[in-house]
Design a protein around this motif. Structure first.
Motif, PDB file in Angstrom:
ATOM      1  N   THR A  76       0.668   3.828  -3.155  1.00 32.45           N
ATOM      2  CA  THR A  76       0.068   5.144  -2.915  1.00 32.45           C
ATOM      3  C   THR A  76       1.081   6.275  -2.802  1.00 32.45           C
ATOM      4  O   THR A  76       0.731   7.420  -3.074  1.00 32.45           O
ATOM      5  CB  THR A  76      -0.797   5.130  -1.641  1.00 32.45           C
ATOM      6  OG1 THR A  76       0.009   4.769  -0.518  1.00 32.45           O
ATOM      7  CG2 THR A  76      -1.958   4.168  -1.779  1.00 32.45           C
ATOM      8  N   VAL A 113      -5.101  -0.865  -4.683  1.00 35.60           N
ATOM      9  CA  VAL A 113      -5.383  -0.722  -3.256  1.00 35.60           C
ATOM     10  C   VAL A 113      -6.546  -1.635  -2.865  1.00 35.60           C
ATOM     11  O   VAL A 113      -6.472  -2.361  -1.867  1.00 35.60           O
ATOM     12  CB  VAL A 113      -5.679   0.756  -2.886  1.00 35.60           C
ATOM     13  CG1 VAL A 113      -6.300   0.866  -1.503  1.00 35.60           C
ATOM     14  CG2 VAL A 113      -4.397   1.574  -2.962  1.00 35.60           C
ATOM     15  N   LEU A 139       0.829  -1.207   0.000  1.00 32.51           N
ATOM     16  CA  LEU A 139       0.000   0.000   0.000  1.00 32.51           C
ATOM     17  C   LEU A 139       0.868   1.264   0.000  1.00 32.51           C
ATOM     18  O   LEU A 139       0.562   2.229  -0.705  1.00 32.51           O
ATOM     19  CB  LEU A 139      -0.954  -0.004   1.194  1.00 32.51           C
ATOM     20  CG  LEU A 139      -2.089  -1.017   1.114  1.00 32.51           C
ATOM     21  CD1 LEU A 139      -2.860  -1.066   2.431  1.00 32.51           C
ATOM     22  CD2 LEU A 139      -3.016  -0.726  -0.046  1.00 32.51           C
ATOM     23  N   TYR A 160      -0.475  -5.199  -8.959  1.00 39.07           N
ATOM     24  CA  TYR A 160       0.463  -4.080  -9.073  1.00 39.07           C
ATOM     25  C   TYR A 160       1.523  -4.368 -10.145  1.00 39.07           C
ATOM     26  O   TYR A 160       1.800  -3.532 -11.003  1.00 39.07           O
ATOM     27  CB  TYR A 160       1.125  -3.812  -7.723  1.00 39.07           C
ATOM     28  CG  TYR A 160       2.345  -2.943  -7.803  1.00 39.07           C
ATOM     29  CD1 TYR A 160       2.252  -1.603  -8.163  1.00 39.07           C
ATOM     30  CD2 TYR A 160       3.610  -3.463  -7.521  1.00 39.07           C
ATOM     31  CE1 TYR A 160       3.391  -0.804  -8.245  1.00 39.07           C
ATOM     32  CE2 TYR A 160       4.739  -2.667  -7.593  1.00 39.07           C
ATOM     33  CZ  TYR A 160       4.620  -1.341  -7.961  1.00 39.07           C
ATOM     34  OH  TYR A 160       5.742  -0.560  -8.047  1.00 39.07           O
ATOM     35  N   ARG A 169      -4.037   2.683  -9.457  1.00 40.92           N
ATOM     36  CA  ARG A 169      -3.690   2.783  -8.035  1.00 40.92           C
ATOM     37  C   ARG A 169      -4.884   2.369  -7.172  1.00 40.92           C
ATOM     38  O   ARG A 169      -4.745   1.580  -6.243  1.00 40.92           O
ATOM     39  CB  ARG A 169      -3.248   4.217  -7.724  1.00 40.92           C
ATOM     40  CG  ARG A 169      -2.655   4.399  -6.372  1.00 40.92           C
ATOM     41  CD  ARG A 169      -2.086   5.801  -6.181  1.00 40.92           C
ATOM     42  NE  ARG A 169      -0.832   5.915  -6.942  1.00 40.92           N
ATOM     43  CZ  ARG A 169      -0.645   6.739  -7.962  1.00 40.92           C
ATOM     44  NH1 ARG A 169      -1.572   7.562  -8.345  1.00 40.92           N
ATOM     45  NH2 ARG A 169       0.520   6.756  -8.585  1.00 40.92           N
ATOM     46  N   ALA A 170      -6.070   2.866  -7.500  1.00 38.02           N
ATOM     47  CA  ALA A 170      -7.270   2.542  -6.725  1.00 38.02           C
ATOM     48  C   ALA A 170      -7.607   1.052  -6.811  1.00 38.02           C
ATOM     49  O   ALA A 170      -7.911   0.420  -5.795  1.00 38.02           O
ATOM     50  CB  ALA A 170      -8.452   3.379  -7.214  1.00 38.02           C
TER      51      ALA A 170
END
Length: 123
Positions: free
Chosen positions: A80, A95, A76, A109, A91-92
């Motif tokens: 971020t 997460v 994370l 990722y 990114r969202a």
């Protein structure tokens, strides 16, 4: 130091092969852990207390529990704050995937990162 020609595939195969490897790890990261947690939820329901009791039932399970928790926190932080190569949407999604576990978030990722690298290298 020798520069790599961007038209040559990077070490370890083509970019698409790397993306396929990340996608395969993502599929395994979803299927394998959830094959165990879904039956547990079916048996116990969303009992967070029981889940934590079972997760930290002994030193070995505690080791794996803490290992995953720290790995997700590190992921994370990377997604971020440290890595600027992902789009806001990527990114969202990463997460949210990380909240399902490191075995989902990390391959997701890596897949997004590899895809972005390939797109930047393609003229």
């Amino acid at each position: 130091m020798r520069q790599r020609n961007v038209n040559q595939p990077a070490r370890g195969g083509s970019s698409r092969t790397k993306e396929a490897g990340c996608a395969a790890l993502l599929a395994a990261g979803i299927a394998l852990p959830f094959a165990h947690v879904v039956p547990w939820i079916a048996e116990h329901g969303p009992d967070v207390g029981q889940f934590l009791d079972d997760l930290f039932a002994n030193r070995i399970s505690s080791f794996f529990g803490w290992d995953v928790i720290v790995a997700v926190l590190a992921l994370l932080l990377t997604v971020t704050v440290l890595d600027t190569t992902l789009t806001a949407r990527q990114r969202a999604v990463t997460v949210l995937g990380s909240l399902l576990g490191a075995s989902v978030g990390l391959p997701l990722y890596l897949l997004f990162r590899q895809r972005n690298l390939r797109r930047r290298a393609t003229p």
